[in-house]
Structures are given as structure tokens and as C-alpha cells.
Design a protein around this motif. Structure first.
Motif, PDB file in Angstrom:
ATOM      1  N   ARG A 131      -4.248  10.755  17.931  1.00 17.56           N
ATOM      2  CA  ARG A 131      -5.341  10.153  17.384  1.00 17.56           C
ATOM      3  C   ARG A 131      -6.031  11.786  16.720  1.00 17.56           C
ATOM      4  O   ARG A 131      -5.880  12.613  17.229  1.00 17.56           O
ATOM      5  N   VAL A 132      -6.170  11.395  15.283  1.00 16.54           N
ATOM      6  CA  VAL A 132      -6.282  12.560  14.665  1.00 16.54           C
ATOM      7  C   VAL A 132      -8.259  12.523  13.719  1.00 16.54           C
ATOM      8  O   VAL A 132      -7.364  11.299  13.092  1.00 16.54           O
ATOM      9  N   ALA A 133      -8.135  13.292  13.525  1.00 18.23           N
ATOM     10  CA  ALA A 133      -9.656  13.050  12.448  1.00 18.23           C
ATOM     11  C   ALA A 133      -9.258  12.868  11.190  1.00 18.23           C
ATOM     12  O   ALA A 133      -8.974  13.549  10.123  1.00 18.23           O
ATOM     13  N   LEU A 134      -9.859  11.985  10.300  1.00 20.82           N
ATOM     14  CA  LEU A 134      -9.429  11.277   8.904  1.00 20.82           C
ATOM     15  C   LEU A 134     -10.635  12.840   8.163  1.00 20.82           C
ATOM     16  O   LEU A 134     -11.511  12.916   9.033  1.00 20.82           O
ATOM     17  N   LEU A 135     -10.396  13.184   7.138  1.00 21.89           N
ATOM     18  CA  LEU A 135     -11.140  13.826   6.052  1.00 21.89           C
ATOM     19  C   LEU A 135     -11.722  13.478   5.713  1.00 21.89           C
ATOM     20  O   LEU A 135     -12.608  14.181   4.341  1.00 21.89           O
ATOM     21  N   THR A 136     -11.232  12.086   5.515  1.00 18.47           N
ATOM     22  CA  THR A 136     -11.719  11.501   3.697  1.00 18.47           C
ATOM     23  C   THR A 136     -12.359  10.074   4.413  1.00 18.47           C
ATOM     24  O   THR A 136     -11.734   9.299   6.323  1.00 18.47           O
ATOM     25  N   SER A 137     -13.280   9.357   3.882  1.00 17.99           N
ATOM     26  CA  SER A 137     -13.487   7.698   4.891  1.00 17.99           C
ATOM     27  C   SER A 137     -12.555   6.843   3.709  1.00 17.99           C
ATOM     28  O   SER A 137     -12.462   6.820   2.499  1.00 17.99           O
ATOM     29  N   ASN A 138     -11.434   6.107   5.029  1.00 16.81           N
ATOM     30  CA  ASN A 138     -10.916   5.419   4.463  1.00 16.81           C
ATOM     31  C   ASN A 138     -10.960   3.667   5.052  1.00 16.81           C
ATOM     32  O   ASN A 138     -11.917   3.959   6.385  1.00 16.81           O
ATOM     33  N   THR A 139     -11.054   2.896   3.336  1.00 22.35           N
ATOM     34  CA  THR A 139     -11.146   1.740   4.584  1.00 22.35           C
ATOM     35  C   THR A 139     -10.163   0.711   5.721  1.00 22.35           C
ATOM     36  O   THR A 139      -8.749   1.382   5.439  1.00 22.35           O
ATOM     37  N   PRO A 140      -9.469   0.435   6.544  1.00 23.24           N
ATOM     38  CA  PRO A 140      -8.351  -0.366   7.313  1.00 23.24           C
ATOM     39  C   PRO A 140      -7.627  -0.944   6.817  1.00 23.24           C
ATOM     40  O   PRO A 140      -6.339  -0.048   6.638  1.00 23.24           O
ATOM     41  N   ASP A 141      -8.038  -0.672   5.294  1.00 22.14           N
ATOM     42  CA  ASP A 141      -6.564  -1.610   4.202  1.00 22.14           C
ATOM     43  C   ASP A 141      -6.365  -1.087   3.400  1.00 22.14           C
ATOM     44  O   ASP A 141      -4.869  -0.467   3.488  1.00 22.14           O
ATOM     45  N   GLU A 142      -6.727   0.616   3.455  1.00 22.66           N
ATOM     46  CA  GLU A 142      -5.799   1.796   3.299  1.00 22.66           C
ATOM     47  C   GLU A 142      -4.333   2.087   4.153  1.00 22.66           C
ATOM     48  O   GLU A 142      -4.257   2.478   3.645  1.00 22.66           O
ATOM     49  N   ILE A 143      -5.679   2.378   4.680  1.00 24.86           N
ATOM     50  CA  ILE A 143      -4.717   2.761   6.247  1.00 24.86           C
ATOM     51  C   ILE A 143      -4.220   1.726   6.663  1.00 24.86           C
ATOM     52  O   ILE A 143      -2.666   2.365   5.817  1.00 24.86           O
ATOM     53  N   GLN A 144      -4.055   0.465   6.036  1.00 23.10           N
ATOM     54  CA  GLN A 144      -2.394  -0.359   6.522  1.00 23.10           C
ATOM     55  C   GLN A 144      -1.652   0.000   4.869  1.00 23.10           C
ATOM     56  O   GLN A 144      -0.697   0.514   5.296  1.00 23.10           O
ATOM     57  N   THR A 145      -1.943   0.396   4.078  1.00 22.27           N
ATOM     58  CA  THR A 145      -1.706  -0.107   3.114  1.00 22.27           C
ATOM     59  C   THR A 145      -0.394   1.869   2.899  1.00 22.27           C
ATOM     60  O   THR A 145       1.167   1.649   2.782  1.00 22.27           O
ATOM     61  N   ALA A 146      -1.572   2.636   3.521  1.00 25.89           N
ATOM     62  CA  ALA A 146      -0.974   3.738   3.418  1.00 25.89           C
ATOM     63  C   ALA A 146       0.355   3.768   4.792  1.00 25.89           C
ATOM     64  O   ALA A 146       1.701   4.328   4.513  1.00 25.89           O
ATOM     65  N   ILE A 147       0.564   3.087   5.615  1.00 29.33           N
ATOM     66  CA  ILE A 147       1.366   3.114   6.700  1.00 29.33           C
ATOM     67  C   ILE A 147       2.892   2.291   5.986  1.00 29.33           C
ATOM     68  O   ILE A 147       4.067   2.079   6.068  1.00 29.33           O
ATOM     69  N   GLN A 148       2.747   1.120   5.230  1.00 36.96           N
ATOM     70  CA  GLN A 148       3.735   0.530   4.455  1.00 36.96           C
ATOM     71  C   GLN A 148       4.142   0.909   3.641  1.00 36.96           C
ATOM     72  O   GLN A 148       5.066   1.264   3.983  1.00 36.96           O
ATOM     73  N   LYS A 149       4.101   2.053   3.427  1.00 35.84           N
ATOM     74  CA  LYS A 149       4.516   2.661   2.172  1.00 35.84           C
ATOM     75  C   LYS A 149       4.835   3.422   2.618  1.00 35.84           C
ATOM     76  O   LYS A 149       6.476   4.075   2.622  1.00 35.84           O
ATOM     77  N   ILE A 150       4.399   4.034   4.525  1.00 39.70           N
ATOM     78  CA  ILE A 150       5.807   5.497   4.959  1.00 39.70           C
ATOM     79  C   ILE A 150       6.973   4.668   5.053  1.00 39.70           C
ATOM     80  O   ILE A 150       7.861   4.992   5.067  1.00 39.70           O
ATOM     81  N   LEU A 151       6.481   3.053   5.917  1.00 39.16           N
ATOM     82  CA  LEU A 151       8.099   2.726   6.349  1.00 39.16           C
ATOM     83  C   LEU A 151       8.187   2.444   5.143  1.00 39.16           C
ATOM     84  O   LEU A 151       9.755   1.817   5.945  1.00 39.16           O
ATOM     85  N   ALA A 152       8.587   1.880   3.820  1.00 32.41           N
ATOM     86  CA  ALA A 152       8.882   1.251   2.712  1.00 32.41           C
ATOM     87  C   ALA A 152       9.722   2.548   2.359  1.00 32.41           C
ATOM     88  O   ALA A 152      11.062   1.797   1.282  1.00 32.41           O
ATOM     89  N   GLN A 153       9.415   4.295   2.396  1.00 34.85           N
ATOM     90  CA  GLN A 153      10.520   5.046   2.240  1.00 34.85           C
ATOM     91  C   GLN A 153      11.732   4.827   2.347  1.00 34.85           C
ATOM     92  O   GLN A 153      11.957   4.775   4.182  1.00 34.85           O
ATOM     93  N   GLU A 154      12.854   5.396   2.153  1.00 32.38           N
ATOM     94  CA  GLU A 154      14.299   5.793   2.890  1.00 32.38           C
ATOM     95  C   GLU A 154      14.074   7.347   2.911  1.00 32.38           C
ATOM     96  O   GLU A 154      15.016   6.923   4.369  1.00 32.38           O
ATOM     97  N   SER A 155      13.534   7.341   2.319  1.00 34.06           N
ATOM     98  CA  SER A 155      13.686   8.793   3.384  1.00 34.06           C
ATOM     99  C   SER A 155      12.672   9.960   3.397  1.00 34.06           C
ATOM    100  O   SER A 155      11.785   8.915   2.647  1.00 34.06           O
ATOM    101  N   LEU A 156      12.259  10.494   4.021  1.00 35.52           N
ATOM    102  CA  LEU A 156      11.151  11.140   4.363  1.00 35.52           C
ATOM    103  C   LEU A 156      11.350  12.385   4.568  1.00 35.52           C
ATOM    104  O   LEU A 156      11.380  12.990   5.726  1.00 35.52           O
ATOM    105  N   VAL A 157      10.876  13.346   4.270  1.00 39.62           N
ATOM    106  CA  VAL A 157      11.590  14.701   3.731  1.00 39.62           C
ATOM    107  C   VAL A 157      10.369  15.653   4.925  1.00 39.62           C
ATOM    108  O   VAL A 157       9.650  15.411   3.935  1.00 39.62           O
ATOM    109  N   ILE A 158      10.690  16.358   5.744  1.00 43.16           N
ATOM    110  CA  ILE A 158       9.651  16.874   5.841  1.00 43.16           C
ATOM    111  C   ILE A 158       9.970  18.905   5.740  1.00 43.16           C
ATOM    112  O   ILE A 158      10.992  18.861   6.438  1.00 43.16           O
ATOM    113  N   GLU A 159       8.836  19.649   6.450  1.00 50.07           N
ATOM    114  CA  GLU A 159       9.435  20.825   6.930  1.00 50.07           C
ATOM    115  C   GLU A 159       9.395  21.158   8.396  1.00 50.07           C
ATOM    116  O   GLU A 159       8.387  21.278   9.444  1.00 50.07           O
ATOM    117  N   ARG A 160      10.469  21.860   9.135  1.00 48.36           N
ATOM    118  CA  ARG A 160      11.032  22.105  10.329  1.00 48.36           C
ATOM    119  C   ARG A 160      11.103  23.550  10.308  1.00 48.36           C
ATOM    120  O   ARG A 160      12.276  23.439  10.366  1.00 48.36           O
TER     121      ARG A 160
END
Ligand code: SF4
Lengths: 636, 235
Positions: free
Chosen positions: B121-150
């Protein structure tokens, strides 16, 4: 009042705990903690330990008072420790007050804050905690809306440097006095709503024996800056405050359900307190003087306490604590019994402090079944001459025999404690330290060659710097200048170059400040305030110790620290703590000092006749040896 | 010598004990077992210690709803009794959910657990619509690789966490982003929930608060396809 408690807990868990190091210090729901009703308990006290959680939680006094007070229906006692700097920053940034661990109650909501004074270098932490608790620092500035601030513990025997900040001091054993203080507060609270009137309360507390209220005493200084007179300002206060002492340790409260911390603390084990006091009479040792006389607990009671403690705690180690546990009259049989009782449960027994002369081969072998941690011996000085001066009644033979026995029993690590800068110390005494260390290491090597020891031989030599302490025969002695102490340490470092030996030393500038406050007077309150304002806190943590700030604080206040620490005080001069009476007579201390300079030792009243320190007749108590007579021979 | 009876324990680590370290948790459980007088089997050596082994280390600050450990006793106790006696001696926040006797030759928990489910659970700093959230998640799942810093002992490393994200779902609730994620854990690769949020910020452009995250590990499983719990494995 009271509204802040709930939000404080949720602010901490949601926003702060994940950001600070060791958040476990601030959780407050450890096993055996007591959470009493805030609303329904008339008198609320915070026990404040001016150091980190892991240091304070190892303190036996806290365990005792926590249990004692919380068993009373009308009182509650909660803990508060000095927050580490990262936590302090988070609190200050949000304007949040320092809080207790049990109720997360702001400090200033308590009726009473009690500090324990274990070492001088925690004094700035006291100021810092009061400030974080939003309580006026100076006693004179507090109103009826502020809590009463009290303090006790060994450093209360020279309370003067803290006289500006502490409303009242408890001299002597706290469990004797505390309930009387809480009772007085309860009485006054029941007669009027809100907090008691401070003036009325202080007058009432002044009547309790062992309570010292600095505001009721006026100090006059002489031409050379020495204390000339300490005069009672009010007719009802005693000219001298006499220490409170427990007459019978078998009948005093002892906690058998102490808190079990989540995190590792300094002494993470069951503590069984065998006795109080020590009559060995080492002439530098304050504990040896202010905790007189020796009072043992009987073995039956100790075994019963051990049993209850094992059940309520679940620790894997039990430590037999006292100023010199090997002196307990029935130490051998007690250890045997405890081993028989608990070995099968995987609980080990340890003796933290061993006197060399009471450490027989027998005991070493017995303790062999016990945890194999390092063994510690404290010869304190390197030659027999100097050991006679300080009245450390051990010989080099004793030490070699004891360490020999330890190596034979399979120990590979031995720690040796010495002091540098002791009165009359010469080069030969330093040579003696190096000599002893090397001989001990050679003993170890010879056992290693015989195949008794597999591991590397490790001899750790630690030297602390002599600090003249109030209420000891050496209270009149001056401390060596810092540069001299440094030279002595350098000299030893050269002489102790050996793979088997590790040499540790204390920072002399810290010992210097310790000496200043150990013998200090009321004027030092200004220095403490100035040093704290500049940012001094956690002074005994080397990464925080700020020497320059301290020196600037002394300069600002026009006080010379060298005068306090290094001056030899004439017998005729009034001492700043002369109005605090430990029961040990000043005449005896002076005689002991004279004997020291003459190199004459004084026997131990545990085994020999009374040596006339005065504590038994003055306080109407007796030396109590309850462990049975069999072991007096052990020490010979 | 006969093998000693071994029990598998499912427990929860809630607040405020979420802030104690794994080592302290182990000690706390051991000490509670001693207080309860459980006949713990001890390892040999000079400092004998109870034979307790854990499933997967829970990072400090994260609560866990279904955590696991195995413990060996010297003699058999009914699992219900073991649970009740132990529970009684545990500090608040630690709750034993279920105890079962397991075959003494069952493989070590550590070696079989390979995925973990988290709720974040994390607070959003912008007001997003439910649709925007779904799109964002789809976008993540569609990526072939997600490079982060560890952060690791050897410094900051670039890591591709996409293979370790087995499932991701989310919704918006009162200005907060609620995420459910199934992530690989253990020796076959490990992804932390914070890293997924990092990727969401970076790859899907959602702007979230940097503090006050509530993370709960809701389950540990064996086999990402079948999601068998370590307790189910025993029956
Ligand atoms: S008065 Fe005598 S018996 Fe009592 S502690 Fe002092 S020296 Fe020992």
C-alpha cells in the motif's frame, strides 16, 4: 493531556521506525513488559537511562525498580532511554517529544522522571533527554506543570555537578526509598487536582531519609575557589544526608520476571545477584566504599530465584553477578548446584568478575563445564609495591596460578585489567604490567605446546586511567596530566608488541573529564549546560566525543578543569560532597590514604576483624555472610 | 538413533515486531519455546542451540501473514499442544497459525520455497483514474525487461527484475495504490516488492510517496504454477 499518546505510536510505526537504525530499541512490547492503565494509575514514573537501550537494559537496577514499582497497584513505571542521534533528529524535525516505551507517553506527562547516574560522561545526555522531553532543564525554572526530576545511583554520591538540574537525589539503594517518594506524591495528588505544588512536595520529600534536595542548600566558595561551606537553607533539612541501605538482602524485593529484549543487549543473560557490597577495600574503588557492607543472599533463595528466572525469561545463559562474585561464601557449591539444575536445558553459567585469589583451580575446572568465554582478571597494578599501595591483595603468584589453571582447563583467551596513573606509580610499575602480560602469554604457549589448547593464545591487556573518585581513600589525590597518561600508554604499547597480546587503552581526555565531574562542585552545572548547547552528547561514545566543545565550555564559564582533576586536595579542605554521608567515615578514608602512601595493606573485614570503616555502626547494619563458612579457605 | 520428531509451524509476524531482525526473531521464538518448557532438540557443541530452521527471511519492517519454520523436539507432542504452549509465551505481534508433524526426511524449507506473494500500500502523489492504473500495470507486464538499481555489498548493480515478477495486479483506493504481487524468491532469483515499485515509477511514470509504505508478505509457496504452501506439502 494524554492526547498525543496514540498518534505518537502510529506516527512512529508508520513513518519513523523504518528510517532509524535498530528500530527495535523503540518498540516497547518486549516479553514481560508491564502496560498498566494510564488513566487509572494515580502516580506515573518514567525511569530514564541516559544512554542507549542496549546499555540501559543491561542494568540490574532498572530491572529491580521496574518490577518493584509496577507491582504496586497505585504506581506505574515506564522506560525511556537516550534515543540515538537518528531518532533524535526525526523527533526534533517533527516537533515530537521524547516518549516512554510502554505507553508511548510524552515525558512531560509523567509525575516523576528518575534518572540513574552510572557514569559521569552520561550527564549531557540527561540534559538532552530533558530538553527532548520538553521539560525545563533547570530545576529553578520548573513549575507545577512540570514533572519532578529525581536521580540516584553511584554518581549521586557526588551530586553537586547536577545540582542545577535535578530536583532531588536519592542517596543509597533505590528500592529502599523509591516507594516512599511515590507514596508522598500520591498523598499530595489525592488532596488536590492536578500535580502537587512543587514547594510543598519538595518540603515533604526532604523529610524522607536519604533524600537530598540541592535547592535547600547554599554553597559558599573560598578565595581559592574551594568550597567553603554548604549550609542548609531551611530548618527542616538535615546538615548531612545519610545513605539508605538494605539490611537483609533475603527480604528485599527481587524481580524474577524481567523484560526480555528483542535485540542483543550488552549483558544478554539472566542475572543472579549473589550479594551487595565488597569489603576488599581497593583504595581507588568507589563502589567498594559506597555499597558497604557486604550483604549476601542465601543460596536457597538464589536457587529459587534462578528457577523462577529460567521459567520466565528463556535465556540460554545465567550470570552470577556482584562486585566480586568469586567471593561469595558458597560459590563452589552454588555453581555445582546450578550446573546440575540447568545444564540439561542448555543453559550456561558465567562468572563475570573473578578475583584472582578466589579463583581456585577447582573452580576453574568446575566452571569448565560452563560457557567458554574469555576469563577476566584485574590485577590493576604491575608490581607488588603498587598493588600494596592500592590495597589490591593479590600477588603475582596468585595471578599466574589462576591463569595457569585456566589454560590447563582449556581456556585460550585471558583478559587482564590494569590502571595507569595510580598514585605513586613509577616506570617500574609499567614494566611490571608488560612483564605479567608476557609471563601469562608464555604460560598459555606452554599449555598450547602440550596440546591442551588448540586455538590461538590471546592475552588482552586493557589499561584505564586512574580517576580520583569521591568517597574513596584516593579522593584527595590528583590525576596525572593528560600528556603524562598518554606517554605511559605509548610506553606500554611499545613494550607489549607481541602477537599473542592485544593492548587496549582508554582515552585519557575522557578520563580527565570524568575526574573533573567525579570531584566537581555546583558551578560545573554551567559548564554542562554550555557543553550540551554546543552539541555534546553521548560523550562516552568516541565518535561523539567533542573535546574542543568541552574546552570552550569551560573557558566560557571561567572554570579551570585542570584545577578540578589534577589538584591534590589538602585533608583540611572541605570537599564538595562532604554533606553526603556514605556511612564510611572520613577519618577512615584519610587513614587508608596515609596507609596507602606508606605501602601498608588493610585486611578484609569479610574474613578478618572489622577494620573500622564505620559503616556498620553508623547505619546500624551488619556484614552478612549467608553462604556458609566453608569457603573462607578458598581465598587463602 | 531414531530421527527426532519434526514440526512445521505456520506463523504471522505483525506489528510492532515487524521491526525486529531475522536474528532477533529466531532468538525470540527460541526463548519463548524455553519459557514454554518445550523439549527442544539441541545441536551439539559448546554453545548448543535449538534445531530451528526458517523458510525465508522476512526483511525488517515488512509484516508476514504466512511464514514458516521447522523445529525438532526430543519427544513427540500433539501439534495442538505445541502450538498452544508456545503461543502463550510469545510477545504481541507473533501468532502461531498452524502446526503439523512433518516427515523427518522432508526437504528443508529454505530449499523448496521459491515464490512469495506481497500486498503493498503506497500513497499516490498524483490523482489517477482507475483506468490509468490498469494501463500502467499492463505496461509493466508487457515489458521484456525491467532494469532497476539494487544496492548490494559490492555497490549498486543494475538488475533485470522482469523474470522474477510472476503476477501483478493493482487498484486505486482513496488516493492510495494497492498492489498484489507474486515474486520469485530464494536461490533461483529474488525480487523485493520495493523494487517493483521502483520499476512502476520508472517505467510506468506513476508518482508515489517515498515513505510510509505498508508492505505485507501474504504467502510463501512452492512452485509458481501450483502455489502449494509449505504446510500443504506435508499432507
Ligand atoms: S564497619 Fe567494620 S565490619 Fe562493617 S563494613 Fe566497615 S570494616 Fe567491615
Amino acid at each position: 493531556m494524554g492526547g498525543l499518546r496514540l498518534p505518537l505510536r502510529s506516527i512512529l510505526t508508520d513513518q519513523i521506525l523504518s528510517k532509524v537504525t535498530k528500530p527495535t530499541r523503540y518498540i516497547g512490547t518486549e516479553w514481560n513488559t508491564v502496560h498498566k492503565s494510564w488513566e487509572k494509575t494515580p502516580v506515573k514514573m518514567a525511569f530514564a537511562f541516559p544512554d542507549l537501550y542496549e546499555v540501559g537494559m543491561s542494568h540490574l537496577g532498572l530491572r529491580i525498580l521496574y518490577g518493584l514499582v509496577n507491582e504496586q497497584p497505585d504506581f506505574l513505571l515506564e522506560r525511556v532511554f537516550a534515543p540515538w542521534v537518528d531518532m533524535e533528529e526525526e523527533l526534533r524535525r517533527r516537533g515530537l517529544p521524547l516518549f516512554s516505551l510502554e505507553s508511548y507517553a510524552p515525558l512531560r506527562e509523567f509525575d516523576l522522571i528518575g534518572f540513574t547516574l552510572q557514569y559521569e560522561m552520561s550527564y549531557t545526555n540527561i540534559l538532552n533527554m530533558l530538553d527532548l522531553g520538553q521539560i525545563p532543564l533547570r530545576s529553578a525554572d520548573r513549575t507545577n506543570d512540570d514533572p519532578l526530576v529525581i536521580a540516584g545511583g553511584p554518581c549521586a554520591f557526588n551530586p553537586e555537578p547536577l545540582a542545577d538540574f535535578i530536583d532531588c537525589f536519592v542517596i543509597g539503594e533505590g528500592e529502599e526509598v523509591l516507594l516512599e517518594i511515590l507514596g508522598a506524591i500520591r498523598e499530595l495528588k489525592s488532596s488536590r487536582p492536578g500535580r502537587p505544588d512543587r514547594a510543598v512536595l519538595l518540603r515533604r520529600l526532604a523529610k524522607i531519609p536519604g533524600v537530598y534536595i540541592p535547592a535547600f542548600y547554599q554553597v559558599a566558595y573560598g578565595e581559592n575557589g574551594q568550597v567553603e561551606e554548604v549550609k542548609a537553607r531551611e530548618p527542616m533539612v538535615p546538615p548531612r544526608v545519610i545513605k539508605r541501605v538494605i539490611a537483609d538482602l533475603d527480604r528485599v524485593y527481587f524481580p524474577t520476571r524481567p523484560i526480555v529484549p528483542f535485540m542483543e543487549i550488552v549483558h544478554d543473560r539472566i542475572m543472579l545477584e549473589l550479594f551487595r557490597g565488597c569489603q576488599r577495600g581497593c583504595r581507588f574503588c568507589q563502589a567498594g566504599m559506597i555499597y558497604r557492607p557486604v550483604r549476601e543472599r542465601s543460596p536457597e533463595i538464589l536457587r529459587r530465584q534462578a528457577e523462577e528466572l529460567v521459567k520466565s525469561i528463556g535465556y540460554e545463559e545465567m550470570s552470577l553477578t556482584s562486585l566480586s562474585s568469586g567471593d561469595y561464601c558458597a560459590i563452589e557449591s552454588l555453581i555445582k548446584q546450578l550446573l546440575n539444575d540447568y545444564e540439561k536445558d542448555g543453559i550456561s553459567i558465567s562468572l563475570p568478575s573473578l578475583r584472582i585469589d578466589s579463583f581456585s583451580v577447582n573452580l576453574a575446572q568446575e566452571v569448565q563445564r560452563v560457557r567458554k568465554s574469555g576469563l577476566t582478571f584485574a590485577p590493576e597494578a604491575g608490581t607488588q609495591r603498587l598493588r600494596d599501595v592500592i590495597n589490591k591483595n593479590v600477588t603475582e603468584d596468585d595471578l599466574l596460578q589462576a591463569t595457569n589453571a585456566a589454560f590447563a582447563a582449556g581456556w585460550s583467551a585471558v583478559k587482564l585489567y590494569f590502571m595507569v596513573g595510580l598514585p605513586t606509580e613509577e616506570r617500574a610499575d609499567l614494566d611490571g604490567i608488560a612483564d605479567i602480560a608476557l609471563r601469562v602469554a608464555d604460560l598459555g604457549t606452554s599449555w598450547q605446546k602440550r596440546g591442551h589448547i588448540k586455538k590461538r593464545i590471546q592475552v588482552t591487556v586493557s589499561t584505564s586511567c586512574f580517576v580520583p573518585k569521591a568517597h574513596t581513600p584516593f579522593q584527595w589525590e590528583g590525576q596525572d596530566p593528560i600528556s603524562v597518561l598518554q606517554e605511559k600508554q605509548d610506553y606500554l604499547r611499545q613494550k607489549l608488541r607481541d602477537k599473542r597480546i592485544t593492548y587496549n587503552w582508554h582515552d585519557p581526555s575522557l578520563s580527565f573529564l570524568e575526574a573533573v565531574f567525579a570531584r566537581g562542585d555546583r558551578r560545573l552545572g554551567r559548564v554542562l549546560t554550555a557543553a550540551w548547547q554546543k552539541g555534546c552528547k553521548f560523550d562516552s561514545w568516541s565518535e561523539h566525543f567533542k573535546w574542543d566543545y568541552w574546552m570552550a565550555a569551560f573557558a566560557e564559564c571561567g572554570l579551570d578543569p585542570v584545577w578540578y582533576a589534577q589538584r591534590r586536595i589538602p585533608y583540611s579542605e572541605r570537599l564538595p560532597w562532604d554533606h553526603i554521608d556514605s556511612g564510611v567515615s572520613k577519618r577512615y578514608l584519610q587513614r587508608e590514604h596515609e596507609q596507602a602512601l606508606a605501602g601498608i595493606v588493610t585486611a578484609d573485614c569479610r574474613y578478618d576483624a572489622c577494620t573500622g570503616c564505620g559503616v556498620c555502626p553508623t547505619l546500624e547494619v551488619d556484614v552478612q555472610l549467608k553462604g556458609g563458612g566453608q569457603t573462607a579457605a578458598l581465598s587463602r | 538413533m531414531d530421527k527426532l520428531p519434526r514440526y512445521r509451524v505456520e506463523y504471522a509476524k505483525g506489528q510492532p515486531v515487524a521491526y525486529i531482525s531475522h536474528l532477533d526473531l529466531a532468538k525470540t521464538l527460541e526463548r519463548a519455546a524455553r519459557r514454554a518448557g518445550l523439549p527442544l532438540a539441541l545441536s551439539g557443541g559448546f554453545n548448543p542451540h535449538p534445531k530451528v530452521s526458517f523458510g525465508s527471511v522476512l526483511p525488517v519492517g515488512i509484516t508476514g501473514e504466512h511464514e514458516y519454520l521447522d523445529v525438532e523436539l526430543l519427544s513427540e507432542l500433539p501439534p495442538q499442544e505445541l502450538k498452544a504452549r508456545w503461543q502463550e509465551k510469545l510477545p504481541p505481534g507473533l501468532e502461531l497459525r498452524e502446526v503439523r508433524l512433518v516427515p523427518t526426511n522432508a526437504p528443508a524449507l529454505m530449499s523448496v520455497i521459491d515464490c512469495a506473494r506481497y500486498h503493498v500500500r503506497v500513497a499516490l502523489l498524483t490523482s489517477n483514474t482507475p483506468d490509468e492504473i490498469q494501463t500502467a500495470i499492463q505496461k509493466i507486464l508487457a515489458q521484456e525487461s525491467l532494469v532497476i538499481e539494487r544496492d548490494s555489498k559490492k555497490g549498486v548493480r543494475q538488475v533485470d527484475i522482469r523474470p522474477g515478477i510472476l503476477a501483478l495486479a493493482g487498484r486505486i483506493d482513496n488516493g492510495r495504490l494497492d498492489l498484489d504481487m507474486l515474486l520469485r524468491t530464494g536461490s533461483q532469483g529474488n525480487v523485493r516488492p520495493e523494487e517493483v515499485i521502483q520499476a512502476i515509477k520508472h517505467y510506468a511514470g506513476l508518482s508515489v510517496q517515498t515513505e510510509g509504505w505498508r508492505i505485507t508478505r501474504t504467502g510463501l509457496y512452492i512452485g509458481a504454477d501450483k502455489l502449494v504452501s509449505p504446510l500443504e506439502l506435508t499432507s
